[in-house]
Scaffold this active site. Structure first.
Site, PDB file in Angstrom:
ATOM      1  N   ARG A  11       0.827  -1.224   0.000  1.00 47.07           N
ATOM      2  CA  ARG A  11       0.000   0.000   0.000  1.00 47.07           C
ATOM      3  C   ARG A  11       0.851   1.260   0.000  1.00 47.07           C
ATOM      4  NH1 ARG A  11      -2.518   0.389   5.976  1.00 47.07           N
ATOM      5  NH2 ARG A  11      -1.132  -1.055   7.014  1.00 47.07           N
ATOM      6  N   SER A  38      -5.851   4.165   5.830  1.00 46.28           N
ATOM      7  CA  SER A  38      -5.497   2.749   5.733  1.00 46.28           C
ATOM      8  C   SER A  38      -5.082   2.360   4.320  1.00 46.28           C
ATOM      9  CB  SER A  38      -6.688   1.881   6.153  1.00 46.28           C
ATOM     10  OG  SER A  38      -7.001   2.109   7.502  1.00 46.28           O
ATOM     11  N   GLU A  59     -19.550   2.434   0.301  1.00 49.25           N
ATOM     12  CA  GLU A  59     -18.718   1.854  -0.754  1.00 49.25           C
ATOM     13  C   GLU A  59     -19.459   1.683  -2.069  1.00 49.25           C
ATOM     14  OE1 GLU A  59     -19.162   0.529   2.272  1.00 49.25           O
ATOM     15  OE2 GLU A  59     -17.248   0.925   3.262  1.00 49.25           O
ATOM     16  N   PHE A  84     -14.914  -4.826   0.785  1.00 45.21           N
ATOM     17  CA  PHE A  84     -16.038  -3.935   0.478  1.00 45.21           C
ATOM     18  C   PHE A  84     -16.066  -3.566  -1.005  1.00 45.21           C
ATOM     19  CE2 PHE A  84     -14.576  -2.577   4.866  1.00 45.21           C
ATOM     20  CZ  PHE A  84     -15.392  -3.482   5.518  1.00 45.21           C
ATOM     21  N   HIS A 110      -5.884  -4.301   1.837  1.00 43.97           N
ATOM     22  CA  HIS A 110      -6.349  -5.275   2.824  1.00 43.97           C
ATOM     23  C   HIS A 110      -6.966  -6.502   2.174  1.00 43.97           C
ATOM     24  CE1 HIS A 110      -5.490  -1.797   5.219  1.00 43.97           C
ATOM     25  NE2 HIS A 110      -5.750  -2.417   6.342  1.00 43.97           N
ATOM     26  N   ASP A 118      -8.156  -7.987  12.541  1.00 49.09           N
ATOM     27  CA  ASP A 118      -9.553  -7.580  12.327  1.00 49.09           C
ATOM     28  C   ASP A 118     -10.465  -8.789  12.089  1.00 49.09           C
ATOM     29  OD1 ASP A 118      -9.353  -4.925  12.782  1.00 49.09           O
ATOM     30  OD2 ASP A 118      -9.328  -4.311  10.674  1.00 49.09           O
ATOM     31  N   ARG A 168      -2.098  -5.484   3.270  1.00 47.05           N
ATOM     32  CA  ARG A 168      -1.904  -4.654   4.460  1.00 47.05           C
ATOM     33  C   ARG A 168      -0.472  -4.715   5.005  1.00 47.05           C
ATOM     34  NH1 ARG A 168      -2.464  -5.730  10.191  1.00 47.05           N
ATOM     35  NH2 ARG A 168      -2.734  -3.774  11.290  1.00 47.05           N
TER      36      ARG A 168
END
Lengths: 313, 301
Positions: A11, A38, A59, A84, A110, A118, A168
């Site tokens: 990322r 994020s 989203e 999402f 992610h 998570d 991530r």
């Protein structure tokens, strides 16, 4: 190729690419859905606030709004978590972005089990399968900082919708400043005659580590970076499979319908070859540290090596 | 060409911003406008019934309810040029309730985007006119729609994009009342309100009916005008079949700094007596006999 000790997240590669794109191309617009810190679109937001839209926790709206922006001629990068982007907003992606063939580059972070703590609700394990099934969609899963940076820059020049799966965690740096991304062109990173190991994303460095382990035992694994899942590099895959006659796929994604599925479809039709798919075995994830989960679900380098030994034995 | 007269008239008129409110058009202009637009609407309704009748498939109810609105948009409010469908300065239209595609197709053909004969191939294999709008197949269609609740968000994206470019063009989106049960409509409503998208106008075709029955019985929208106001929109409520009223409302909300919503109260199946307020004709084509009866009724209206 050996695995470097230096680590950087994919990322961060995405953020670096967006800054470069923003400087060079006034047409680039970035959208996020309340996850800019994020997904790392935050850096673009700071530098080019007039070309950044935060759609809030919405989203579906993010994707349909991205489509409308692209319809005015913008090259739109739309980011949120992979779960999402591809799950919640699937219909917007399919019916409004892809059916309209619009220049929306869905760069979702992610992806996969390495989301970690998570837990299952945030671990996208079916995103490659979902995006691969959408007509016109190209699907890219880059493996390190540089491959991500270059892929994200390159897709600005590719017409129509693209899905880029970003991770991530920090991962070992495999490539360098000179890396140039080519859509649909698989890279043989380590030649070998005994077994073909195709890997993408986070799993590529695990495959390279497994190859080291196997080499010590006299087993030569051919490691291929299959960064583009769609369009698939049929030539490289078939040529390697013809040489080694054994194929293993590695992805942090369900073994159903993802990269392993794509390779199985190709080999099944063109060159039936003994193969094993390493990935999530039709199961949800769970909370834990990324490396713990990799171990727990059998995605580590020692697992890859073990599967290779069995397949070659 | 037909698109020409509208553009000339528009060019001769003062811009909405300069006109005092309530004096958008002089009385004799009202009557000229009414006569012109009602005449076009009659032809559009005839085309809608015939194309759905020939296709033996399609959605007559919601196409006929929004006919007058589309006529007001394409032959009064919108600045567009059928000879240059990709002209950057054009106003954009998004048919968020994509199942009303026959109405859009008839209006696009009447404007000159493609030959009227194409209408008689609606929904056929190889036709440029799909069951729901496809921007890659049909000239004049800005974005593909059909899955409800997404077109308004796409229109928001267009409005944002035009604003980023300093392009003064407007974006119009037509939504349905059944469609307003989709959460996506309200996500878009919130975004447009937050960004004060004054270059966006939505029109609600409130015909009160959806496939399973009346909207009130299925999931009622309540005070829909109040809802849109609460989301930060400039709202006008009109009789959606009074073309002068619709034009006035479109002009009025376009002059506001907020996104504009015209709540148009309409009759499902408007213009064909046996289809009016008859939910059976939401997604059912008339039989050949019914088609002939409907066409005669429209001709005599």
């Amino acid at each position: 190729m050996t695995v470097s000790k230096e680590t950087k997240s994919t990322r961060d590669g995405y953020a670096a690419a967006l800054l470069e794109l923003g400087e060079k191309n006034e047409n680039v617009v970035v959208l996020d859905a309340d996850l800019a810190k994020s997904t790392q679109t935050e850096k673009f937001k700071q530098r080019f606030p007039e070309r950044f839209v935060d759609c809030g926790v919405a989203e579906q709206n993010l994707m349909a709004t991205a489509a409308g922006l692209a319809a005015t001629g913008k090259t739109v990068y739309a980011s949120t978590f992979a779960i999402f982007a591809t799950g919640r907003a699937y219909d917007q992606v399919r019916n409004t972005i892809a059916y309209s063939n619009l220049d929306v580059k869905i760069c979702a972070s992610h992806g996969g089990i390495t989301v970690g703590e998570d837990g299952s609700s945030h671990q996208a394990l079916e995103d490659i399968a979902l995006m691969r099934a959408v007509p016109r969609m190209k699907v890219i899963v880059p493996a390190d900082y540089y491959e991500t940076r270059e892929a994200v820059k390159a897709v600005a020049e590719i017409e129509g919708p693209v899905y880029v799966r970003i991770g991530r965690p920090k991962v070992p740096v495999l490539f360098g400043e000179d890396y140039r991304f080519e859509l649909g062109k698989a890279l043989i990173l380590r030649p070998g005659r005994d077994v073909t190991v195709l890997a993408c994303g986070f799993m590529l460095h695990k495959a390279l580590e497994a190859a080291e382990e196997l080499a010590a035992e006299g087993l030569e694994a051919e490691i291929i970076d299959l960064h583009t899942i769609k369009p698939l590099d049929r030539e490289v895959i078939l040529a390697s499979a013809a040489r080694t006659r054994r194929v293993i796929t590695c992805e942090e994604h369900s073994v159903l319908g993802g990269m392993g599925g794509a390779v199985a479809e190709l080999l099944g039709e063109e060159m039936p070859t003994p193969m094993r798919r390493i990935g999530m075995k039709d199961t949800f994830g769970t909370s834990g540290k990324a490396e713990e989960l990799v171990e727990h679900f059998g995605l580590g380098s020692r697992h890859i090596a073990e599967v290779a030994r069995t397949l070659c034995g | 060409m037909r698109g020409e007269s509208r553009r000339v008239r528009k060019a001769n008129m003062a811009t909405p911003m300069q006109r005092p409110e309530g004096a958008l058009l002089r009385q004799n202009e009202h009557e000229e406008l009414r006569e012109e637009l009602e005449g076009i609407a009659r032809e559009i309704r005839w085309d809608i019934v015939r194309m759905i009748g020939l296709a033996q498939s399609g959605h007559p109810g919601g196409s006929l309810s929004c006919t007058d609105i589309l006529v007001c948009l394409y032959f009064h409010a919108m600045n567009h040029d059928p000879r240059r469908p990709h002209w950057p300065g054009r106003d954009r239209f998004v048919l968020s309730k994509g199942h009303a595609a026959p109405a859009l197709y008839a209006v696009l053909a009447r404007s000159g985007y493609f030959e009227r004969d194409e209408l008689w191939h609606l929904r056929q294999l190889g036709s440029i006119l799909q069951g729901h709008p496809d921007r890659l197949k049909t000239p004049g269609v800005e974005i593909s729609t059909g899955s409800l609740g997404q077109g308004l968000a796409a229109a928001c994206g267009m409005a944002l994009g035009l604003r980023m470019d300093g392009n003064p063009a407007r974006v119009y989106a037509l939504i349905g009342d059944g469609e307003s049960q989709e959460g996506g409509i309200w996500e878009a409503a919130m975004l447009a309100g937050h960004h004060c998208l004054g270059n966006l106008t939505a029109i609600l075709d409130q015909n009160g009916m959806q496939i399973d029955g009346s909207c009130c019985e299925v999931v009622g929208l309540g005070d829909v005008a109040a809802k849109w106001r609460a989301f930060g929109w400039e709202v006008e409520e009109v009789d959606g079949h009074d073309v002068v009223e619709v034009c006035r409302a479109l002009d009025k909300v376009a002059s506001a700094a907020l996104p504009g919503m015209v709540v148009a109260n309409t009759v499902k199946g408007k213009g064909v007596s046996f289809m009016e307020n008859n939910v059976d004709f939401h997604g059912k084509a008339p039989t050949p006999e019914e088609m002939e009866r409907a066409l005669k009724e429209i001709e005599g209206s």
